[in-house]
Design a protein around this motif. Structure first.
Motif, mmCIF file in Angstrom:
data_model
loop_
_atom_site.group_PDB
_atom_site.id
_atom_site.type_symbol
_atom_site.label_atom_id
_atom_site.label_comp_id
_atom_site.label_asym_id
_atom_site.label_seq_id
_atom_site.Cartn_x
_atom_site.Cartn_y
_atom_site.Cartn_z
ATOM 1 N N VAL A 1 4.453 -1.659 -15.428
ATOM 2 C CA VAL A 1 3.158 -1.643 -14.193
ATOM 3 C C VAL A 1 3.668 -0.850 -13.255
ATOM 4 O O VAL A 1 4.565 -1.334 -12.494
ATOM 5 N N LEU A 2 2.943 0.120 -12.703
ATOM 6 C CA LEU A 2 3.456 0.736 -11.354
ATOM 7 C C LEU A 2 2.187 0.240 -10.385
ATOM 8 O O LEU A 2 1.024 0.408 -10.703
ATOM 9 N N ARG A 3 2.599 -0.002 -9.186
ATOM 10 C CA ARG A 3 1.523 -0.699 -8.330
ATOM 11 C C ARG A 3 1.921 -0.271 -6.806
ATOM 12 O O ARG A 3 3.182 0.037 -6.445
ATOM 13 N N PRO A 4 0.996 -0.274 -5.865
ATOM 14 C CA PRO A 4 1.364 0.244 -4.368
ATOM 15 C C PRO A 4 2.340 -0.726 -3.878
ATOM 16 O O PRO A 4 2.297 -2.085 -4.020
ATOM 17 N N SER A 5 3.309 -0.224 -3.141
ATOM 18 C CA SER A 5 4.278 -0.982 -2.157
ATOM 19 C C SER A 5 3.857 -1.228 -0.708
ATOM 20 O O SER A 5 4.361 -2.248 -0.336
ATOM 21 N N ARG A 6 2.714 -0.728 -0.629
ATOM 22 C CA ARG A 6 1.829 -1.102 0.598
ATOM 23 C C ARG A 6 0.459 -1.630 0.462
ATOM 24 O O ARG A 6 0.055 -1.092 -0.756
ATOM 25 N N ASP A 7 -0.311 -2.286 1.265
ATOM 26 C CA ASP A 7 -1.616 -2.587 1.116
ATOM 27 C C ASP A 7 -2.663 -1.362 1.237
ATOM 28 O O ASP A 7 -2.609 -0.696 2.542
ATOM 29 N N LEU A 8 -3.400 -0.944 0.217
ATOM 30 C CA LEU A 8 -4.114 0.285 0.313
ATOM 31 C C LEU A 8 -5.365 -0.187 1.196
ATOM 32 O O LEU A 8 -5.856 1.080 1.705
ATOM 33 N N GLY A 9 -5.715 -1.278 1.463
ATOM 34 C CA GLY A 9 -6.854 -1.533 2.373
ATOM 35 C C GLY A 9 -6.239 -1.307 3.859
ATOM 36 O O GLY A 9 -6.952 -0.774 4.566
ATOM 37 N N GLU A 10 -4.943 -1.854 4.162
ATOM 38 C CA GLU A 10 -4.590 -1.496 5.654
ATOM 39 C C GLU A 10 -4.510 0.140 5.851
ATOM 40 O O GLU A 10 -4.737 0.433 7.018
#
Length: 382
Positions: A300-309
């Motif tokens: 699973v690849l997922r963001p290291s930062r909050d994409l909302g922020e």
């Protein structure tokens, strides 16, 4: 035979993150056809998935086209941004909320007219090429999922090898059907914001609403290992400061997060647990099961930062009327960044997401290389 599956989830403009991750995977994979012969997508992930499937003969080139598609986007190519049209939709909502009960049943069920998106996809998604790759065997199967507003089921429309059988579970079904642009539009129709799409005489909306098992279409299509690209950052409970007050936009953002972000994480946990359990069962005993089970390694690849922020400062770039409406419900950054991130089809935000997806994936290059090499990966690695 190894069938590598690629699972792409939804999230509105957040799905631009997948474009960056896909570009990194294509560079790691090197030149040649797609290393994934099973591709499934839901919501905005359906757009990415169908685009990759259409270019399956040259994965690196297809990955580049997905990135170019996202970079070419702007609000006017997704929904009608002219003041006259937006005021017209807003006026209908106001009428229904005030005197609608006196006028009979309401027929307004969306806020934004997405007719520009339909034309954009028709111009940029060469769906017939995808069908040729299925017939030639380059692809085993392609699927997009949507929600049936009539009975509440998650319907996965798939096209693929003749031996793939339709399926029916409690709240999800798989239907063999030739996929076209309207299936993609239905899959990406964010509830309330985007209009439902009529398919097979029924109304459909965003597939993330009811697809609680987003890995299941890839499994049904025969994937023996899965690469999933999500758009949810694992939150730090102490990381985000509380906004002053509790605006409606923050509640709306939380509800959208529940619809778009949480299902993949829960499904991955279930698959990992299943993999660990099956490690304890002798292979001979598995074959004797009434419904044979198999281990399916997953990365699973997922963001290291909050994409909302990353979208907190984007409200000023929205079309004037939409910016006014969003600010009226508190979506000004502090309390509405999650909501903004779903609608921020802006070059600045899209570029941020793409770059982060590329960097995050390259940081995990060794894991991706092992996955693509069919090396004995640790089951459930994520």
């Amino acid at each position: 035979m190894e069938n590598r599956g690629l699972v792409l989830t939804g999230g509105g403009a957040r799905a631009a993150y997948q474009a960056g991750a896909i570009r990194a995977v294509s560079e790691i994979a090197g030149p040649g056809p797609s290393p994934f012969n099973v591709i499934t997508g839901v919501s905005a992930g359906a757009v990415n998935g169908v685009s990759l499937a259409a270019g399956a003969e040259d994965f690196r080139n297809a990955a580049g086209r997905v990135g170019d598609l996202w970079l070419a986007l702007q609000p006017g190519k997704i929904y009608r941004t002219d003041t006259r049209r937006m005021l017209g939709v807003g006026g209908r909502w106001l009428k229904e909320l005030t005197v609608g009960g006196l006028l009979g049943a309401s027929d307004i069920n969306y806020l934004l007219d997405t007719s520009p998106l339909r034309e954009f996809l028709r111009a940029h998604l060469p769906v017939p090429r995808m069908r040729r790759h299925i017939r030639s065997g380059v692809l085993r199967g392609v699927a997009v999922s949507a929600t049936n507003y009539g009975d509440g089921t998650a319907v996965t429309f798939f096209d693929g090898a003749p031996d793939i059988a339709p399926w029916a579970r409690a709240i999800r079904v798989g239907v063999r059907e030739r996929i076209h642009i309207e299936h993609v539009m239905a899959s990406a129709a964010i509830p309330v914001f985007f209009p439902p799409v009529k398919l097979r005489g029924m109304w459909f909306g965003d597939g993330c609403v009811r697809l609680l098992s987003p890995l299941s279409p890839a499994v049904h299509l025969g994937a023996t290992r899965i690469l999933a690209i999500g758009v949810r950052h694992r939150p730090d409970p102490s990381g985000r400061r509380a906004a002053p007050g509790l605006p409606i936009s923050q509640i709306a953002g939380l509800l959208l997060n529940a619809v778009f972000l949480d299902s993949l994480e829960g499904d991955v946990e279930r698959l990992e647990r299943m993999n660990r359990t099956l490690q304890l069962v002798p292979p001979g005993a598995r074959d004797k099961m009434l419904d044979p089970l198999r281990q399916i390694p997953i990365l699973v690849l997922r963001p290291s930062r909050d994409l909302g922020e990353l979208a907190a400062d984007q409200v000023q770039r929205f079309p004037g009327m939409l910016r006014y409406l969003l600010k009226s419900i508190g979506a000004s950054g502090d309390g509405g960044s999650d909501l903004l991130s779903y609608l921020a089809f802006e070059p600045v935000y899209v570029s941020r997401c793409i770059n982060l997806g590329y960097e995050d994936t390259m940081a995990r290059r060794a894991e991706v290389e092992a996955f693509l090499a069919d090396a004995p990966a640790r089951a459930g690695a994520a």
